[in-house]
Design a protein around this motif. Structure first.
Motif, PDB file in Angstrom:
ATOM      1  N   LYS A  17     -15.274   2.569  -0.382  1.00  0.00           N
ATOM      2  CA  LYS A  17     -14.620   3.764  -0.911  1.00  0.00           C
ATOM      3  C   LYS A  17     -13.364   4.065  -0.105  1.00  0.00           C
ATOM      4  CE  LYS A  17     -18.973   5.847  -2.510  1.00  0.00           C
ATOM      5  NZ  LYS A  17     -18.631   6.108  -3.928  1.00  0.00           N
ATOM      6  N   PRO A  18     -12.526   5.001  -0.590  1.00  0.00           N
ATOM      7  CA  PRO A  18     -11.306   5.360   0.139  1.00  0.00           C
ATOM      8  C   PRO A  18     -11.580   5.629   1.619  1.00  0.00           C
ATOM      9  CG  PRO A  18     -11.255   6.369  -2.005  1.00  0.00           C
ATOM     10  CD  PRO A  18     -12.592   5.690  -1.892  1.00  0.00           C
ATOM     11  N   GLY A  19     -10.691   5.127   2.451  1.00  0.00           N
ATOM     12  CA  GLY A  19     -10.919   5.133   3.890  1.00  0.00           C
ATOM     13  C   GLY A  19     -11.351   3.763   4.353  1.00  0.00           C
ATOM     14  N   GLY A  20     -12.155   3.097   3.517  1.00  0.00           N
ATOM     15  CA  GLY A  20     -12.535   1.707   3.752  1.00  0.00           C
ATOM     16  C   GLY A  20     -13.119   1.460   5.135  1.00  0.00           C
ATOM     17  N   TYR A  21     -12.662   0.378   5.760  1.00  0.00           N
ATOM     18  CA  TYR A  21     -13.164  -0.005   7.081  1.00  0.00           C
ATOM     19  C   TYR A  21     -12.983   1.118   8.099  1.00  0.00           C
ATOM     20  CZ  TYR A  21     -13.422  -4.887   5.489  1.00  0.00           C
ATOM     21  OH  TYR A  21     -13.751  -6.040   4.828  1.00  0.00           O
ATOM     22  N   GLU A  22     -11.944   1.915   7.923  1.00  0.00           N
ATOM     23  CA  GLU A  22     -11.664   2.947   8.923  1.00  0.00           C
ATOM     24  C   GLU A  22     -12.720   4.043   8.944  1.00  0.00           C
ATOM     25  OE1 GLU A  22      -7.598   4.124   8.390  1.00  0.00           O
ATOM     26  OE2 GLU A  22      -6.844   2.172   9.049  1.00  0.00           O
ATOM     27  N   TYR A  78       6.109  -0.020  -9.046  1.00  0.00           N
ATOM     28  CA  TYR A  78       6.604   0.556  -7.801  1.00  0.00           C
ATOM     29  C   TYR A  78       6.385   2.075  -7.822  1.00  0.00           C
ATOM     30  CZ  TYR A  78       9.212  -3.816  -8.414  1.00  0.00           C
ATOM     31  OH  TYR A  78       9.558  -5.119  -8.649  1.00  0.00           O
ATOM     32  N   ASP A  79       6.469   2.684  -6.648  1.00  0.00           N
ATOM     33  CA  ASP A  79       6.415   4.150  -6.536  1.00  0.00           C
ATOM     34  C   ASP A  79       5.238   4.743  -7.311  1.00  0.00           C
ATOM     35  OD1 ASP A  79       8.715   4.265  -4.943  1.00  0.00           O
ATOM     36  OD2 ASP A  79      10.028   4.246  -6.699  1.00  0.00           O
ATOM     37  N   CYS A  80       4.060   4.253  -7.006  1.00  0.00           N
ATOM     38  CA  CYS A  80       2.881   4.682  -7.763  1.00  0.00           C
ATOM     39  C   CYS A  80       2.133   5.842  -7.117  1.00  0.00           C
ATOM     40  CB  CYS A  80       1.923   3.510  -7.948  1.00  0.00           C
ATOM     41  SG  CYS A  80       1.384   2.775  -6.383  1.00  0.00           S
ATOM     42  N   ALA A  81       2.501   6.216  -5.874  1.00  0.00           N
ATOM     43  CA  ALA A  81       1.782   7.299  -5.197  1.00  0.00           C
ATOM     44  C   ALA A  81       1.859   8.568  -6.023  1.00  0.00           C
ATOM     45  CB  ALA A  81       2.360   7.538  -3.805  1.00  0.00           C
ATOM     46  N   ILE A  82       0.725   9.222  -6.168  1.00  0.00           N
ATOM     47  CA  ILE A  82       0.645  10.384  -7.048  1.00  0.00           C
ATOM     48  C   ILE A  82      -0.423  11.326  -6.496  1.00  0.00           C
ATOM     49  CG2 ILE A  82      -1.151   9.432  -8.555  1.00  0.00           C
ATOM     50  CD1 ILE A  82       0.339  10.583 -10.936  1.00  0.00           C
ATOM     51  N   ALA A  83      -0.238  12.613  -6.742  1.00  0.00           N
ATOM     52  CA  ALA A  83      -1.264  13.588  -6.370  1.00  0.00           C
ATOM     53  C   ALA A  83      -2.144  13.819  -7.595  1.00  0.00           C
ATOM     54  CB  ALA A  83      -0.615  14.889  -5.910  1.00  0.00           C
ATOM     55  N   PRO A  84      -3.323  13.255  -7.652  1.00  0.00           N
ATOM     56  CA  PRO A  84      -4.178  13.442  -8.830  1.00  0.00           C
ATOM     57  C   PRO A  84      -4.468  14.908  -9.125  1.00  0.00           C
ATOM     58  CG  PRO A  84      -5.037  11.685  -7.443  1.00  0.00           C
ATOM     59  CD  PRO A  84      -3.958  12.360  -6.666  1.00  0.00           C
ATOM     60  N   CYS A  85      -4.512  15.734  -8.080  1.00  0.00           N
ATOM     61  CA  CYS A  85      -4.776  17.166  -8.301  1.00  0.00           C
ATOM     62  C   CYS A  85      -3.672  17.788  -9.134  1.00  0.00           C
ATOM     63  CB  CYS A  85      -4.910  17.895  -6.960  1.00  0.00           C
ATOM     64  SG  CYS A  85      -3.507  17.671  -5.833  1.00  0.00           S
ATOM     65  N   THR A  86      -2.428  17.430  -8.838  1.00  0.00           N
ATOM     66  CA  THR A  86      -1.282  17.964  -9.582  1.00  0.00           C
ATOM     67  C   THR A  86      -1.320  17.496 -11.031  1.00  0.00           C
ATOM     68  OG1 THR A  86       0.163  18.216  -7.663  1.00  0.00           O
ATOM     69  CG2 THR A  86       1.238  17.867  -9.778  1.00  0.00           C
ATOM     70  N   LYS A 126       2.355  11.617  -1.221  1.00  0.00           N
ATOM     71  CA  LYS A 126       3.196  10.981  -0.205  1.00  0.00           C
ATOM     72  C   LYS A 126       2.639   9.622   0.217  1.00  0.00           C
ATOM     73  CE  LYS A 126       6.121  14.353   0.010  1.00  0.00           C
ATOM     74  NZ  LYS A 126       7.508  14.162  -0.490  1.00  0.00           N
ATOM     75  N   ILE A 127       1.351   9.583   0.504  1.00  0.00           N
ATOM     76  CA  ILE A 127       0.697   8.330   0.887  1.00  0.00           C
ATOM     77  C   ILE A 127      -0.613   8.226   0.130  1.00  0.00           C
ATOM     78  CG2 ILE A 127      -0.416   7.049   2.748  1.00  0.00           C
ATOM     79  CD1 ILE A 127       1.571   8.329   4.687  1.00  0.00           C
ATOM     80  N   CYS A 128      -0.717   7.199  -0.706  1.00  0.00           N
ATOM     81  CA  CYS A 128      -1.948   6.982  -1.452  1.00  0.00           C
ATOM     82  C   CYS A 128      -2.689   5.791  -0.838  1.00  0.00           C
ATOM     83  CB  CYS A 128      -1.648   6.744  -2.932  1.00  0.00           C
ATOM     84  SG  CYS A 128      -3.111   6.327  -3.915  1.00  0.00           S
ATOM     85  N   GLU A 129      -2.280   4.594  -1.219  1.00  0.00           N
ATOM     86  CA  GLU A 129      -2.794   3.351  -0.634  1.00  0.00           C
ATOM     87  C   GLU A 129      -4.314   3.212  -0.746  1.00  0.00           C
ATOM     88  OE1 GLU A 129      -1.077   3.020   3.298  1.00  0.00           O
ATOM     89  OE2 GLU A 129       0.920   3.454   2.517  1.00  0.00           O
ATOM     90  N   LEU A 130      -4.904   3.838  -1.768  1.00  0.00           N
ATOM     91  CA  LEU A 130      -6.345   3.709  -1.971  1.00  0.00           C
ATOM     92  C   LEU A 130      -6.733   2.266  -2.238  1.00  0.00           C
ATOM     93  CD1 LEU A 130      -7.103   6.837  -4.197  1.00  0.00           C
ATOM     94  CD2 LEU A 130      -7.364   6.596  -1.739  1.00  0.00           C
ATOM     95  N   CYS A 131      -5.879   1.548  -2.952  1.00  0.00           N
ATOM     96  CA  CYS A 131      -6.185   0.148  -3.273  1.00  0.00           C
ATOM     97  C   CYS A 131      -6.221  -0.711  -2.016  1.00  0.00           C
ATOM     98  CB  CYS A 131      -5.181  -0.400  -4.280  1.00  0.00           C
ATOM     99  SG  CYS A 131      -3.465  -0.330  -3.730  1.00  0.00           S
ATOM    100  N   ASP A 155      16.179   0.980  -3.659  1.00  0.00           N
ATOM    101  CA  ASP A 155      16.174   2.064  -4.642  1.00  0.00           C
ATOM    102  C   ASP A 155      14.757   2.454  -5.035  1.00  0.00           C
ATOM    103  OD1 ASP A 155      18.940   2.011  -4.633  1.00  0.00           O
ATOM    104  OD2 ASP A 155      19.017   0.482  -6.199  1.00  0.00           O
ATOM    105  N   PHE A 156      14.036   3.032  -4.094  1.00  0.00           N
ATOM    106  CA  PHE A 156      12.677   3.472  -4.335  1.00  0.00           C
ATOM    107  C   PHE A 156      12.553   4.954  -4.023  1.00  0.00           C
ATOM    108  CE2 PHE A 156      12.319  -1.014  -3.086  1.00  0.00           C
ATOM    109  CZ  PHE A 156      11.577  -1.532  -4.146  1.00  0.00           C
ATOM    110  N   ALA A 157      11.609   5.592  -4.702  1.00  0.00           N
ATOM    111  CA  ALA A 157      11.325   6.996  -4.390  1.00  0.00           C
ATOM    112  C   ALA A 157      10.610   7.102  -3.045  1.00  0.00           C
ATOM    113  CB  ALA A 157      10.462   7.617  -5.491  1.00  0.00           C
ATOM    114  N   SER A 158       9.882   6.047  -2.683  1.00  0.00           N
ATOM    115  CA  SER A 158       9.141   6.025  -1.427  1.00  0.00           C
ATOM    116  C   SER A 158       9.378   4.712  -0.714  1.00  0.00           C
ATOM    117  CB  SER A 158       7.644   6.201  -1.701  1.00  0.00           C
ATOM    118  OG  SER A 158       6.878   5.962  -0.536  1.00  0.00           O
ATOM    119  N   THR A 159       9.338   4.752   0.614  1.00  0.00           N
ATOM    120  CA  THR A 159       9.456   3.505   1.377  1.00  0.00           C
ATOM    121  C   THR A 159       8.145   2.738   1.375  1.00  0.00           C
ATOM    122  OG1 THR A 159       8.863   4.670   3.420  1.00  0.00           O
ATOM    123  CG2 THR A 159      11.217   4.467   2.910  1.00  0.00           C
ATOM    124  N   HIS A 160       7.063   3.389   0.948  1.00  0.00           N
ATOM    125  CA  HIS A 160       5.743   2.754   0.923  1.00  0.00           C
ATOM    126  C   HIS A 160       5.518   2.097  -0.444  1.00  0.00           C
ATOM    127  CE1 HIS A 160       4.111   4.836   4.599  1.00  0.00           C
ATOM    128  NE2 HIS A 160       5.173   5.574   4.332  1.00  0.00           N
TER     129      HIS A 160
END
Length: 1005
Positions: free
Chosen positions: A381-386, A443-451, A882-887, A904-909
């Protein structure tokens, strides 16, 4: 794209690890801040060996490749249960894909490693060497602090085969194997890469990789076969042995009733397994004999609890007919079996535990004397190994060198508590899926699902951060951009945002509504005082018919954007249902007033007590735009024979109660029919009426399937109101409500079960019946005004909510019947934007940027916690926009990688996918908030030309890194040759990704 994993050569892996650590301060994406260091020096001893932590990955997707094992070790795993091997392997094994679904309770359709047995052996030996290197180089410990445990199956014949025998012998002593020599020679030739790891350390690495083994047998394996395998390992191989046992030992009745009690009534068991699997009495007898044998041989025999629970596939969760359940739903079963067996042996039983182990129970399990503890679903699940780091730190102080048996009393208490522990009950996460309707972008797929889950798209992460910083004025300014009724929605919104919150896959949703309320209470009055009525920017006028939430929201949005707006209502005051129906104990008049004052301050004009028949023709003579927001006030209908006129509608009852300040008569017994929030309100109000002794809610399904918010249901129960489930009302007569008893039928795709009549009748005492099954709109009024209606008598509107009559709109409950306040505000935004566009006016629905601390957000990954206080809630927000990276988090093989790019990205991530490390398990697609699958939809890095040509993924293969020569499949699907720096048809974004990978991530190419 192939679903076959490619193994990374040992030398390349060494280069990868050392270079990534030096340049990115991470290893396979695990940041060094999440590396686990045992600071107390405490440990346990297992099989006469030291373990700095009794935790680790269960045999499964997180322990099948060297990089998986490395990630587990870095974060605190010291007992590594290697993925099961068996005689059918490699190309001969068939695993349906996708094979993992860890959305809530986990499911899989795997059986063993997908590699050949010899390849799996190589991976485990490589990992063995790497962990020794990392232990020294990262200064985790001075001597080996970890242990490998091999897992084999599935029958004695296969285990004795030359293939599996060679594997077992190699794990018992790998010194004569080719991979051992390769790893040792590679390390020796690269010894100058390390600062702490020396030649002496290399020579000290023991070739005895495993001295223990776990037996994994298929369902239906007879007791004598299991005992034969265990005896073989003890007598012939001299191995400490665990026997993996199934929850089926508890019996079908116990398992089924436990799952139903905990809310997992949709899980369908296969009764055959309970008949054909090992039976409890046989298992106990077998263990007693094996314990005697082990004692004689000065070895140990134990049990691994538990194997996964086989369940039927009924909603296409995974391909096939049967899947294996794990995770939090399994915990009460596994711990119950542990308790039952421990009592049988008076605590003298070695138990290796797995079955829903996670942060919330790991210390409790360890306190019983059970050890080691492994997990799979939690780290998928999100968080993974960490997540492992937090668990390892939590239990460190509990470590006590020697294992001294099981405390059966503590274990028995834990088993009893598990069934009622909220972390393992279904109610904690009733939402089926957090997925949105949005397509996953390249690209630029980070999103706030709550919003996105919020109907008005509140900028939630932005204001949550500000509330956390106690910048209440700024927070409220962000809220007010999209929300015309902040005080009301901070009190009684059904908070759909929270059903999309990423923290649902950790623990519980951030309490978003409560954080909004903090901003409201601290800043709204000041905000209202500062409002200056906007100048009129157009000569056109708007009339809103209806002063409820929908109408007032439209009026506010239009007026603050420079439009002349008048609101008319037949009642004497504003706010519709909120003011006239919803009881004071749900929302105070003070909170309602806050919003109305804010709307008035904008300069909206009001006309109340307007007793007129609606005439669109007349209204359009005076106004350019007409917005109809008159709600749904007509009583809903139910097939109920009422011989004594004892049935009343919930809305009329609530309105009367509020208007008459509770001075009404209902009799002693009241029944409320319905399961929504209005039914809950009606029941709670009825309970407060003088003379009422008993209030019952009649519902045709069970509590679990009530559409009311869970907190509203719990309030009803806490006030002594009875929930009479599985009853369908038929008639009222002589003080009795006649009902038919129902049973639950099959589940639909949303897991909601139908209700089926049984024909059995029961009576419920009642003096008054309150019907709360949904109010209706006045379709006759609309038809009179020549408005087109659909087959359900609802007005036909376009996507802008405009009717067939130009510039006439329908919003709120009038559109499709009773809905929510926040949906009403969403309608208001839609209409406002359309009118502003028609008038050539700009909108003030502007996105607010927010500052965020990247390190803080990464530190929150992998950290589970219960909500503690509202003041600290903002600290649980993950700022997914801002930071998703769930995948990245949930991929066991680390096949999805977050890279930092320029361009030319909305995010550097940005996310890239490493094809060679993916076996298409599908787990990243489960947790990605968008529709789609990261392993298919992201830019893919290919390790061979053939893999690119055989795939449909957009991506690239570097043919010559020095010359920058690449083969590319473009976003459009064309395969082309490309050289870095030369003009081509590929997008600027892809160029930036390729250049970044070459410049900064060449080790993974």
């Amino acid at each position: 794209m192939s679903d076959k994993m490619q193994r990374i050569p040992f030398e390349k892996m060494l280069t990868w690890i050392t270079k990534e650590l030096k340049e990115k301060e991470s290893i396979f994406g695990v940041h060094k801040d999440k590396f686990y260091y045992n600071e107390t020096g405490k440990s346990i001893t297992l099989f006469n060996k030291k373990l700095a932590s009794p935790l680790g990955p269960a045999a499964g997707p997180n322990s099948q490749l060297a990089q998986n094992i490395v990630c587990s070790y870095l974060t605190g795993s010291r007992f590594i249960e290697l993925k099961t091997v068996q005689v059918i392997d490699g190309e001969d094994i068939t695993v349906a894909k996708p094979c993992i679904n860890a959305q809530d309770e986990g499911y899989n359709v795997e059986w063993s490693t997908e590699l050949k047995v010899s390849e799996a052996f190589d991976e485990y030996v490589k990992a063995w060497f790497l962990l020794h290197v990392l232990m020294k180089e990262l200064k985790f410990d001075k001597e080996r602090d970890f242990m490998f445990n091999m897992s084999v199956g599935y029958d004695l014949k296969g285990i004795k085969s030359p293939k599996i025998d060679a594997y077992i012998e190699g794990m018992r002593n790998a010194s004569s194997t080719e991979i051992w020599r390769e790893c040792k020679e590679t390390l020796l030739s690269h010894i100058d890469m390390f600062d702490e790891f020396t030649k002496e350390d290399l020579e000290d690495i023991s070739p005895i990789i495993c001295s223990s083994i776990t037996i994994s047998t298929l369902h239906g394996c007879p007791a004598n076969e299991i005992e034969g395998i265990a005896s073989y390992f003890l007598e012939e191989k001299g191995l400490y042995t665990y026997i993996k046992m199934n929850p089926t030992l508890l019996g079908e009745k116990f398992v089924r009733e436990t799952l139903i009690d905990m809310g997992y009534d949709y899980i369908v068991l296969n009764g055959e397994h309970f008949i054909n699997d090992l039976q409890y009495s046989d298992g106990v007898t077998m263990l007693k004999r094996l314990k005697m044998l082990a004692k004689k041989l000065k070895l140990e025999i134990g049990v691994k609890l538990t194997n996964t629970l086989p369940t039927k596939i009924i909603n296409n969760e995974l391909p096939g007919e049967e899947m294996y359940m794990s995770g939090r739903a399994l915990f009460p079963l596994s711990i119950s079996l542990a308790s039952k067996l421990a009592k049988e042996f008076d605590g003298d039983l070695q138990i290796s535990y797995s079955g829903g182990a996670d942060f919330f129970n790991i210390d409790k399990i360890l306190s019983t004397g059970i050890s080691p503890i492994t997990f799979a679903t939690s780290i998928l699940k999100p968080g993974g190994y960490e997540r492992i780091t937090q668990m390892a730190k939590k239990v460190e102080k509990q470590l006590d060198c020697k294992l001294s048996g099981i405390n059966i009393e503590i274990l028995e208490d834990l088993a009893k508590q598990a069934i009622n522990d909220k972390h393992y009950r279904k109610e904690l996460r009733l939402v089926n899926s957090r997925k949105l309707n949005s397509n996953l972008k390249v690209y630029d797929c980070a999103i706030a699902p709550c919003t996105k889950g919020c109907p008005i798209n509140q900028q939630i992460p932005q204001y949550v951060v500000l509330v956390g910083e106690k910048k209440y004025d700024e927070a409220f300014s962000v809220i007010a951009i999209d929300n015309a009724l902040p005080a009301i929605t901070a009190t009684i919104c059904n908070h759909k945002c929270q059903s999309k919150c990423t923290r649902l896959d950790y623990d519980e949703s951030v309490l978003i509504r409560d954080l909004k309320k903090i901003a409201v209470l601290n800043a709204q009055d000041k905000f209202t005082l500062a409002i200056k009525s906007a100048d009129i920017r157009t000569g056109k006028k708007v009339v809103v018919i209806g002063a409820g939430p929908a109408g007032l929201s439209t009026a506010l949005f239009l007026r603050r954007n420079g439009v002349d707006v008048t609101v008319r209502d037949k009642k004497e005051s504003a706010m519709g249902v909120v003011e006239h129906v919803i009881p004071e104990f749900r929302i105070s008049s003070e909170m309602i007033k806050k919003d109305f004052e804010m709307i008035k301050k904008q300069g909206v004009k009001f006309e109340f007590s307007i007793d007129e028949n609606l005439s669109l023709n007349e209204l359009k003579k005076e106004y350019d735009y007409v917005v109809l927001a008159i709600g749904a006030w007509k009583p809903g209908k139910i097939s109920l024979s009422d011989c004594e006129n004892k049935a009343i509608s919930a809305i009329s009852f609530l309105e009367k109660y509020k208007k008459q300040k509770g001075k009404i008569s209902l009799g002693k017994n009241v029944c409320v029919i319905g399961g929504g929030n209005v039914a809950m309100d009606a029941a709670r109000v009825a309970k407060r009426v003088s003379g009422v002794e008993k209030v019952s809610i009649i519902y045709r399904r069970t509590k679990k399937y009530m559409p009311a918010d869970n907190e509203e249901i719990e309030l009803v129960i806490s006030e002594g109101i009875l929930l009479k489930e599985l009853l369908s009302p038929i008639s009222i007569k002589d003080g009795k409500l006649t009902c038919e008893k129902m049973i639950l039928g099959d589940s639909d795709a949303s897991l909601r079960r139908s209700s089926i009549g049984t024909g059995e009748i029961t009576m419920v005492d009642t003096d008054t019946v309150i019907i709360a099954t949904g109010e209706k709109i006045d379709s006759h009024l609309l038809r009179q005004n020549e408005m087109n209606l659909d087959s359900n008598n609802f007005p036909i509107v376009n996507e802008k909510l405009e009717t067939n009559i130009a510039n006439v709109y329908v919003i709120g409950d009038l559109k499709k019947g009773p809905s929510t306040i926040v949906n009403a505000i969403a309608d208001a935004k839609t209409v406002t934007k359309d009118i502003l566009i028609k008038e050539g006016l700009s909108s003030d629905f502007k996105l607010k940027s927010s500052c965020f601390n990247e390190k803080i957000l990464y530190d929150r990954k992998g950290i589970l916690e219960d909500p503690k206080s509202i003041e600290k809630e903002a600290g649980r927000c993950l700022s997914c926009n801002k930071i998703c990276e769930l995948c990245v988090d949930v991929c066991p093989n680390r096949a999805n990688v977050a890279i930092k790019v320029n361009g030319d990205f909305a995010s550097t991530h940005q996310i890239v996918h490493l094809d060679g490390m993916c076996n298409e398990c599908g787990n990243c697609g489960i947790f990605c908030p968008h529709k789609g699958n990261p392993y298919k939809d992201k830019i893919t890095v290919f390790w061979s030309k053939e893999e690119l040509e055989n795939s449909e993924n957009k991506g690239f293969f570097i043919e010559n890194i020095k010359k920058g020569i690449c083969l590319i499949r473009t976003e459009e699907g064309r395969i082309i040759n490309y050289t870095i720096g030369k003009d081509t048809a590929i997008s600027k974004e892809m160029v930036s990704v390729i250049q970044t990978c070459i410049d900064k991530y060449d080790y993974m190419l």
